[in-house]
Design a protein around this motif. Structure first.
Motif, PDB file in Angstrom:
ATOM      1  N   HIS A 143      -0.903  92.047 125.379  1.00 26.58           N
ATOM      2  CA  HIS A 143       0.372  92.109 126.099  1.00 26.58           C
ATOM      3  C   HIS A 143       0.460  90.934 127.082  1.00 26.58           C
ATOM      4  CE1 HIS A 143       3.877  93.897 128.031  1.00 26.58           C
ATOM      5  NE2 HIS A 143       3.273  93.761 129.198  1.00 26.58           N
ATOM      6  N   HIS A 154       3.933  93.031 124.464  1.00 28.35           N
ATOM      7  CA  HIS A 154       5.112  92.164 124.502  1.00 28.35           C
ATOM      8  C   HIS A 154       5.201  91.400 123.177  1.00 28.35           C
ATOM      9  CE1 HIS A 154       8.216  89.744 126.358  1.00 28.35           C
ATOM     10  NE2 HIS A 154       7.557  88.634 126.045  1.00 28.35           N
ATOM     11  N   GLU A 164       0.922 100.890 121.032  1.00 20.96           N
ATOM     12  CA  GLU A 164       0.597 100.405 122.372  1.00 20.96           C
ATOM     13  C   GLU A 164       1.683  99.441 122.858  1.00 20.96           C
ATOM     14  OE1 GLU A 164      -1.960 101.291 124.372  1.00 20.96           O
ATOM     15  OE2 GLU A 164      -2.642 102.719 122.854  1.00 20.96           O
ATOM     16  N   ARG A 165       1.770  99.278 124.142  1.00 18.83           N
ATOM     17  CA  ARG A 165       2.762  98.374 124.744  1.00 18.83           C
ATOM     18  C   ARG A 165       2.230  96.943 124.669  1.00 18.83           C
ATOM     19  NH1 ARG A 165       3.762  97.257 130.627  1.00 18.83           N
ATOM     20  NH2 ARG A 165       5.721  96.116 130.605  1.00 18.83           N
TER      21      ARG A 165
END
Length: 180
Positions: free
Chosen positions: A93, A123, A120-121
Motif C-alpha cells: 500500500h 492503493h 487487503e487495503r
C-alpha cells in the motif's frame, strides 16, 4: 558477535529479447545474514528482468522503508518500486502511493502470496504486478552459487535460459494478479 554481510560478485551477460535489452552487467551484491540464498538470487534475477537506466539495489535491511530494487529517473524521482519475497499488504500500500509502478518477484508459493493480499487495503491494487520465479530454477541456481559467479541469462517470453558453469538452467517467470 553479529555476523556481517557476505558479498557476491556476479558477471552477467544479459539478453532480454522481450524488451530488446542486451547488456554486460557486473553486480556486487551484499547478502544480509538473515537473507536466504533463494532471496538473494531472486533479487539478482529481478534486477536483470527489470534492468533499465536508473535501476539499483537498495541498502536492504539497513533501510526498511526502501524497496529491494528501485528505478529512479535522472531527477531522482522514484519510477518503480520492486519488492522481493512475500511483502505484506501495508508495505505494498505504501509502495503504491510512493511509486507509479510496483512489482513483486517471489521465490515462494505465489498462491499463498495472492491469498494473503486479497481483500487487503492496497492503493491501486489492480495495477500491482506479481511475478513468481520458477522455484526449481532458483533451487538449481542455489546449487551453483559462488562468491564470484559468471553466467549468461537469456529471456524470451518471460522464459529464462541461464548458462552457468557449463550447465543450462531454464524456468518460467509467471505473472499473477489479485482479484480486486
Amino acid at each position: 558477535m553479529a555476523r556481517s554481510a557476505t558479498v557476491y560478485n556476479f558477471d552477467i551477460e544479459l539478453a532480454d529479447t522481450d524488451r530488446g535489452v542486451y547488456e554486460s552487467l557486473a553486480l556486487r551484491v551484499a547478502q544480509h545474514p538473515s537473507e536466504t540464498e533463494e532471496y538473494l538470487l531472486t533479487r539478482v534475477l529481478a534486477y536483470c528482468l527489470e534492468y533499465t537506466e536508473g535501476v539499483a539495489f537498495s541498502r536492504g535491511l539497513a533501510e526498511p522503508d526502501e524497496p529491494a530494487l528501485a528505478v529512479r529517473d535522472l531527477t531522482g524521482a522514484l519510477r518503480a518500486w520492486i519488492e522481493i519475497g512475500v511483502p505484506d499488504a501495508a508495505r505494498l500500500h505504501r509502495a503504491s502511493k510512493a511509486a507509479p509502478r510496483v512489482a513483486v518477484y517471489t521465490h515462494r508459493d505465489p498462491a499463498q502470496l495472492v491469498r494473503s493480499l486479497v481483500g487487503e487495503r492496497i492503493h491501486r491494487a489492480e495495477a500491482l504486478e506479481l511475478y513468481a520465479m520458477d522455484r526449481a530454477l532458483i533451487a538449481e541456481l542455489v546449487g551453483h552459487l559462488e562468491r564470484r559467479m559468471a553466467f549468461t541469462l537469456s529471456i524470451t517470453d518471460r522464459h529464462l535460459f541461464l548458462t552457468v558453469g557449463g550447465d543450462t538452467l531454464t524456468g518460467q517467470v509467471e505473472r499473477h494478479t489479485l482479484a480486486v
